[in-house]
Motif scaffolding. Structure first.
Motif, PDB file in Angstrom:
ATOM      1  N   ILE A 105      -6.401 -21.991  -0.249  1.00 55.73           N
ATOM      2  CA  ILE A 105      -6.390 -23.370  -0.043  1.00 55.73           C
ATOM      3  C   ILE A 105      -6.688 -23.723   0.921  1.00 55.73           C
ATOM      4  O   ILE A 105      -8.034 -24.070   1.070  1.00 55.73           O
ATOM      5  N   LEU A 106      -6.825 -23.221   2.138  1.00 56.10           N
ATOM      6  CA  LEU A 106      -7.350 -23.953   3.261  1.00 56.10           C
ATOM      7  C   LEU A 106      -8.383 -23.091   3.700  1.00 56.10           C
ATOM      8  O   LEU A 106      -9.351 -23.667   4.471  1.00 56.10           O
ATOM      9  N   TYR A 107      -8.478 -21.713   3.467  1.00 55.00           N
ATOM     10  CA  TYR A 107      -9.857 -20.502   4.269  1.00 55.00           C
ATOM     11  C   TYR A 107     -11.576 -21.228   3.646  1.00 55.00           C
ATOM     12  O   TYR A 107     -11.878 -21.497   3.878  1.00 55.00           O
ATOM     13  N   ASN A 108     -10.530 -21.622   1.870  1.00 50.71           N
ATOM     14  CA  ASN A 108     -11.128 -22.986   0.891  1.00 50.71           C
ATOM     15  C   ASN A 108     -11.714 -24.160   1.699  1.00 50.71           C
ATOM     16  O   ASN A 108     -13.312 -24.812   1.502  1.00 50.71           O
ATOM     17  N   TYR A 109     -10.695 -24.945   2.052  1.00 53.05           N
ATOM     18  CA  TYR A 109     -11.268 -26.021   2.622  1.00 53.05           C
ATOM     19  C   TYR A 109     -12.152 -25.432   3.669  1.00 53.05           C
ATOM     20  O   TYR A 109     -12.226 -26.550   4.337  1.00 53.05           O
ATOM     21  N   TYR A 110     -11.497 -25.107   4.590  1.00 55.52           N
ATOM     22  CA  TYR A 110     -12.189 -24.560   6.119  1.00 55.52           C
ATOM     23  C   TYR A 110     -14.128 -24.469   5.765  1.00 55.52           C
ATOM     24  O   TYR A 110     -14.816 -24.471   6.684  1.00 55.52           O
ATOM     25  N   SER A 111     -14.225 -24.052   4.278  1.00 56.42           N
ATOM     26  CA  SER A 111     -15.641 -23.964   4.102  1.00 56.42           C
ATOM     27  C   SER A 111     -16.856 -24.815   4.665  1.00 56.42           C
ATOM     28  O   SER A 111     -17.684 -24.789   4.516  1.00 56.42           O
TER      29      SER A 111
END
Length: 563
Positions: A437-443
């Motif tokens: 979830i956070l990997y996609n958020y930090y994009s």
């Protein structure tokens, strides 16, 4: 020096995940070649456990057949329902997503229990369905009830995945289709379907994994239907584990891991696919948009499907005890009665407190570790595609895979049946999902924030703590929601690693660590059978995750693409 600090920030989560996931998976393969003797030692049997399953186990054919049924029927039904629902949401607006997603935020045990209470052939709506001839067999003894519960819980995820694919279709493509006179069902077949087919395949595989590893509906249903009738490989392996047959349980888990790995690889391939399916559009397929009323009807039916078991659960929880076991069953209570809630709170307090403790602790730990890791993966490319692939693999791997080796480790550490056993093991199921979830958020995160902090003289660790973390609140709140949800509704780890409720007489010892999901299961057992108490407990178990959901809904809708 700075690169070492990048690794330092991600290291705690990576060491934890690699140590507590790779070792159990490998250890299962070794254990599967042994059987446990009466003296408690392990005896080498080679492939004996595997041969026993397919040649001698009297329940083997039934268990394998049930597993295949759950794994195929659940995705087929879910996708068939999810496509028209996703199209309706796109037409009528993303605001409909939140109520449609509610089943995904109900603890699995509660969801299963709500359906079994509603379909009860004596005291539930099952009575009227059988009397009207709409169903011929007792629904609580049918494997299709397990499929129904799985569809109810997995349908929101399938809708969300397909809806996200529909929203991602470029505007230029939409305009070109409009210029060609394409709209409605013909446009879907000619334009939308080829573009969203990777998302449809992704949703199919995710729901297939749900069906393949389904556990909670069988745990609840077995108390009603009787032993072995509903079993699949997942539940059967847990039964073998509970009986002390660690080698046989490990063998079943190895078989499931092999099949699950194949499904996981297909899932990862689907995520990277671009086009997949193109179907011919027969001439009779209309070119115009369908009436809005039809889309409203689709959403109304889905909302009714969502609300029906929860509404029945709520009504049952406030009925006087005498009316709950009334034949024929009454729909509405003659008066509101709080005795069921008093019973659930009285007996369930130790279980409820333990669930609160472990959910809060695990959510905080998970979100912090996930943020430290996901930021380095996305912004600094730590681990590359291989680490991302491993995180995706862990997301599609059920916690059941780890129970036998982790049980042996926790036993050696002498922390079985304590809060610490759950604190140590829970991040296995929540960390991969939160990292993703956070990997996609930090994009979409502005990395100049970190560069400005470094220019002010901070090192990367301090820059992350003082500049990046405070600006990550919205993403972390969503990751925390899923961590809390999984922790709150967890069943397999508490069943495997605990044996008694929280000892309130010695609260600081944190010994006894059974959770509220176990309490609900105990109330559904034939011995304790308390329909009113279990209904009230189910309502209570749904409140914390739904409160959290409402609190962070705006952040969640941004990630869903509905806001």
């Amino acid at each position: 020096m700075r690169d070492k600090q990048i690794l330092f920030l991600a290291l705690p989560a990576l060491i934890y995940l690699f140590a507590l996931t790779i070792y159990p998976i490998a250890d299962n393969a070794v254990l599967s070649l042994y059987e446990r003797t009466y003296e408690g030692t392990f005896k080498w049997v080679g492939l004996g456990n595997y041969l026993w399953l397919f040649q001698k186990d009297p329940y083997g054919p039934l268990v394998v057949w049930n597993t295949i049924l759950y794994s195929v029927a659940t995705p087929v039904i879910s996708i068939a329902l999810a496509i028209p629902i996703a199209l309706a949401v796109r037409r009528l607006g993303g605001k409909w997503l939140l109520p449609l997603m509610v089943p995904a935020f109900i603890p699995p045990v509660t969801a299963a229990m709500a359906w079994y209470l509603m379909l009860n052939p004596l005291y539930g709506l099952g009575y009227y369905l059988m009397k009207a001839g709409l169903i011929k067999t007792n629904p609580i003894m049918s494997v299709w009830t397990v499929v129904l519960v799985d569809v109810w819980r997995s349908l929101p995820t399938a809708v969300l995945v397909i809806y996200s694919g529909l929203r991602a279709i470029p505007k230029a493509v939409e305009e070109a289709a409009l210029a060609d006179g394409l709209a409605g069902p013909r446009k879907f077949l000619a334009v939308d379907l080829p573009l969203v087919s990777p998302q449809i395949l992704t949703a199919f595989i995710l729901t297939a994994l749900t069906g393949f590893f389904t556990f909670d509906p069988i745990y609840i249903g077995t108390a009603q239907a009787g032993p072995r009738i509903l079993d699949n490989l997942a539940y059967y392996s847990y039964e073998a584990f509970s009986a002390g047959e660690f080698g046989y349980s490990a063998m079943l888990i190895v078989v499931m891991t092999a099949i699950g790995t194949g499904l996981s690889l297909a899932y990862m391939k689907a995520l990277s696919a671009r086009t997949f399916v193109r179907l011919p559009a027969p001439a009779w397929i209309p070119r115009r948009e369908l009436p809005k009323a039809l889309h409203y009807a689709v959403l109304a039916l889905d909302l009714a499907f969502v609300a029906l078991p929860l509404g029945w659960l709520l009504l049952m929880s406030v009925k006087p005890p005498g009316e709950i076991i009334q034949i024929p069953p009454s729909i509405l209570p003659s008066r509101l009665d709080a005795s069921n809630y008093l019973q659930a709170l009285g007996g369930g307090l130790p279980f409820f407190l333990m669930s609160i403790y472990i959910s809060a602790i695990n959510s905080v730990v998970t979100v912090l570790l996930a943020a430290m890791t996901a930021y380095q993966m996305r912004v600094h490319g730590l681990g590359g595609g291989k680490l991302v692939a491993y995180i995706l693999y862990l997301m599609s791997t059920p916690t059941l895979v780890y129970i036998v080796p982790l049980f042996l480790i926790l036993r050696e550490l002498k922390i079985l049946n304590t809060l610490w056993a759950l604190v140590l093991t829970y991040p296995i199921m929540t960390l991969p999902y939160s990292i993703w979830i956070l990997y996609n958020y930090y994009s979409g995160f502005d990395r100049r924030i970190e560069e400005a902090a470094l220019a002010d003289g901070m090192n990367r660790i301090k820059a992350f703590a003082k500049a990046i973390l405070p600006l990550s609140r919205s993403g972390m709140s969503v990751a925390g929601l899923y961590a809390f949800l999984f922790s709150w509704g967890a069943l397999i780890f508490p069943l495997a690693f605990t044996s008694t409720p929280y000892n309130l007489a010695k609260p600081l010892s944190f010994s006894g660590a059974q959770t509220f999901s176990i309490y609900i299961g105990e109330l559904m057992s034939p011995i304790a059978m308390s329909y009113g108490g279990v209904a009230a407990a189910g309502i209570l178990s749904a409140i914390p995750p739904l409160v959290y959901l409402v609190a962070v809904r705006r952040n969640l809708e941004k990630i869903w693409g509905a806001g």
